[in-house]
Design a protein around this motif. Sequence first.
Motif, short mmCIF file in Angstrom:
data_model
loop_
_atom_site.label_atom_id
_atom_site.label_comp_id
_atom_site.label_asym_id
_atom_site.label_seq_id
_atom_site.Cartn_x
_atom_site.Cartn_y
_atom_site.Cartn_z
N GLN A 144 1.29 -7.75 26.85
CA GLN A 144 0.18 -8.43 26.20
C GLN A 144 0.17 -8.17 24.69
O GLN A 144 -0.17 -9.05 23.90
CB GLN A 144 -1.15 -8.00 26.82
N GLN A 145 0.57 -6.97 24.29
CA GLN A 145 0.71 -6.71 22.86
C GLN A 145 1.80 -7.59 22.25
O GLN A 145 1.62 -8.14 21.16
CB GLN A 145 1.03 -5.23 22.63
N GLU A 146 2.91 -7.73 22.97
CA GLU A 146 3.99 -8.59 22.48
C GLU A 146 3.54 -10.04 22.44
O GLU A 146 3.95 -10.79 21.54
CB GLU A 146 5.22 -8.42 23.37
N ASP B 253 -7.75 0.78 14.28
CA ASP B 253 -6.62 1.70 14.40
C ASP B 253 -5.55 1.14 15.33
O ASP B 253 -4.37 1.06 14.98
CB ASP B 253 -7.09 3.06 14.93
N LYS B 254 -5.94 0.78 16.54
CA LYS B 254 -4.97 0.27 17.52
C LYS B 254 -4.40 -1.08 17.09
O LYS B 254 -3.24 -1.39 17.37
CB LYS B 254 -5.62 0.17 18.91
N THR B 255 -5.20 -1.89 16.42
CA THR B 255 -4.70 -3.18 15.94
C THR B 255 -3.57 -2.97 14.94
O THR B 255 -2.55 -3.67 14.96
CB THR B 255 -5.83 -4.01 15.30
N ILE B 256 -3.74 -2.00 14.06
CA ILE B 256 -2.70 -1.72 13.06
C ILE B 256 -1.42 -1.25 13.72
O ILE B 256 -0.33 -1.75 13.42
CB ILE B 256 -3.21 -0.67 12.05
N THR B 257 -1.53 -0.29 14.64
CA THR B 257 -0.31 0.29 15.23
C THR B 257 0.30 -0.57 16.32
O THR B 257 1.53 -0.63 16.46
CB THR B 257 -0.63 1.68 15.81
N GLN B 258 -0.53 -1.27 17.12
CA GLN B 258 -0.03 -2.02 18.27
C GLN B 258 0.33 -3.46 17.94
O GLN B 258 1.17 -4.06 18.63
CB GLN B 258 -1.07 -2.01 19.40
N VAL B 259 -0.28 -4.03 16.91
CA VAL B 259 -0.08 -5.45 16.62
C VAL B 259 0.46 -5.71 15.21
O VAL B 259 1.48 -6.37 15.03
CB VAL B 259 -1.40 -6.23 16.84
N ILE B 260 -0.24 -5.20 14.20
CA ILE B 260 0.13 -5.53 12.83
C ILE B 260 1.50 -5.00 12.47
O ILE B 260 2.35 -5.74 11.95
CB ILE B 260 -0.93 -5.02 11.83
N PHE B 261 1.77 -3.72 12.76
CA PHE B 261 3.07 -3.19 12.37
C PHE B 261 4.22 -3.83 13.15
O PHE B 261 5.23 -4.19 12.54
CB PHE B 261 3.13 -1.67 12.51
N PRO B 262 4.12 -4.03 14.48
CA PRO B 262 5.19 -4.76 15.17
C PRO B 262 5.41 -6.16 14.61
O PRO B 262 6.55 -6.63 14.52
CB PRO B 262 4.71 -4.79 16.63
N PHE B 263 4.32 -6.83 14.23
CA PHE B 263 4.45 -8.15 13.61
C PHE B 263 5.23 -8.06 12.31
O PHE B 263 6.15 -8.84 12.05
CB PHE B 263 3.06 -8.75 13.36
N LYS C 4 14.10 7.01 5.47
CA LYS C 4 13.52 6.93 6.81
C LYS C 4 13.77 5.50 7.30
O LYS C 4 13.17 4.55 6.81
CB LYS C 4 12.03 7.25 6.80
N LEU C 5 14.66 5.37 8.29
CA LEU C 5 15.19 4.06 8.67
C LEU C 5 14.36 3.34 9.73
O LEU C 5 14.67 2.20 10.07
CB LEU C 5 16.63 4.21 9.17
N SER C 6 13.33 4.00 10.27
CA SER C 6 12.55 3.37 11.34
C SER C 6 11.14 3.93 11.34
O SER C 6 10.87 4.97 10.71
CB SER C 6 13.21 3.64 12.70
N LEU C 7 10.24 3.27 12.08
CA LEU C 7 8.86 3.77 12.20
C LEU C 7 8.84 5.15 12.86
O LEU C 7 8.11 6.04 12.38
CB LEU C 7 8.00 2.79 12.98
N PRO C 8 9.59 5.39 13.95
CA PRO C 8 9.59 6.75 14.51
C PRO C 8 10.00 7.81 13.49
O PRO C 8 9.44 8.91 13.48
CB PRO C 8 10.60 6.66 15.66
N ALA C 9 10.96 7.49 12.63
CA ALA C 9 11.39 8.44 11.60
C ALA C 9 10.26 8.69 10.60
O ALA C 9 10.07 9.84 10.14
CB ALA C 9 12.63 7.93 10.88
N VAL C 10 9.52 7.65 10.24
CA VAL C 10 8.38 7.82 9.35
C VAL C 10 7.30 8.68 10.01
O VAL C 10 6.73 9.59 9.38
CB VAL C 10 7.78 6.45 8.95
N MET C 11 7.05 8.43 11.29
CA MET C 11 6.05 9.19 12.02
C MET C 11 6.45 10.68 12.11
O MET C 11 5.61 11.56 12.00
CB MET C 11 5.86 8.62 13.41
#
Length: 293
Positions: A87-89, A121-131, A279-286
Motif C-alpha cells: 500500500q505504501q508502494e 513523520d511516517k509520511t516523510i519516511t514511508q512515502v515522501i523519501f521513497p518517492f 553515504k551511498l544510500s538511505l540506510p548508510a545515512v541512517m
Amino acid sequence: MNAFTIKDLENLSGIKAHTIRIWEQRYNFLKPQRTETNIRYYSTDELKSILNIALLNKYGYKISHIDKMHPGEIRDRILTIGNAQAQQERIVNELIQHMVDMNIEDFEAVLDTYITARGVDKTITQVIFPFLEKIGILWMTNHINPAQEHLVTNIIRQKLIVGIEGAFSHVRINKTVLLFMPEGEHHEIGLLFTYYLLKSKGVNVLYMGANLPLKDVEFVANLKQPDFLYTHLTSVAANFNFERFLTNYHNRCGSHKLVVSGLLTQQYKKKVPESVTFKLSLPAVMEFIAALA
C-alpha cells in the motif's frame, strides 16, 4: 506528453529492462514507439501502466493473468492488496502518476490523506523519501518537465518544513551538523529530509540552504566548529565539477569532516579526499545519524 526511456521504466517500476522487453514481445500492455535511431520510448500512459502492473506482479499476480485485465480491474486489484508495504508502494506510484499528469491538487491530496492517517513523520519516511528516491533519476536525465519538478518539490518542501518544525526528541545528542549545498545545487529536498532525520534524533543542526559559495560555508564552519558538515547532491548545474568541488573543499575546509549523500555520489568513481565520506544510500545515512549518539 513526456517520453520515457526503458531505463526510466526500470528505475521507477523495479522491473529489469530485459524483462520489460520480454513483456513487450509476449503481452499487449506495452507498445513503445521508436526514435529515428530506433531507440524505444514510452508515453505517460505506458509509464502509469507499468507501475501498476509491476506492483500486482510483485505481490503475487501472474503477468499472464494481469495481461487479461482491463485498467479498471488492475486498479481495483491493487486496492485489495492487504500488505502494508504494497500500500505504501501504491501511494508512491500514485504520486508519480499525478506528477507526470501535473495533477498537483491530487498530488497534494494524496499526501494530506496519508498525513491525516499516519502523521507527518511516517509520511516523510514511508512515502515522501521513497518517492524522491524513485523520481530523482528523472530529474537528473531531464525526462520530466521542469514545471512538474518545481510544482511537486514545492509541495514536498512545505510538508518537510512542517515535519522539521514538529520534530522533537527527548534525547539530546551533543553533536552539531552543518547542512549546506554548493553553488549550482538547488534541489533542497534531500537536504531538508536529512535535517528532519537529524532533528528527530536530537542532533543540533545548522541549516545554511542551497547554492552556497564555499567561502561562506568555510566562514560559518570556522565560527561554529560543527562536528560534521553535510551536503546532499541530486542534480547540479552543467558547469559543476564534482571532483573540483571535493578538492576545493579539502583545501579550504579539510579540518572539518564532510559527509556527502545523494545520487551523484553513486556515479563518482575517482578517489575521495580524506576529509570527505560518501553515504551511498538511505540506510548508510541512517547509520551515520545513529552513530552520532
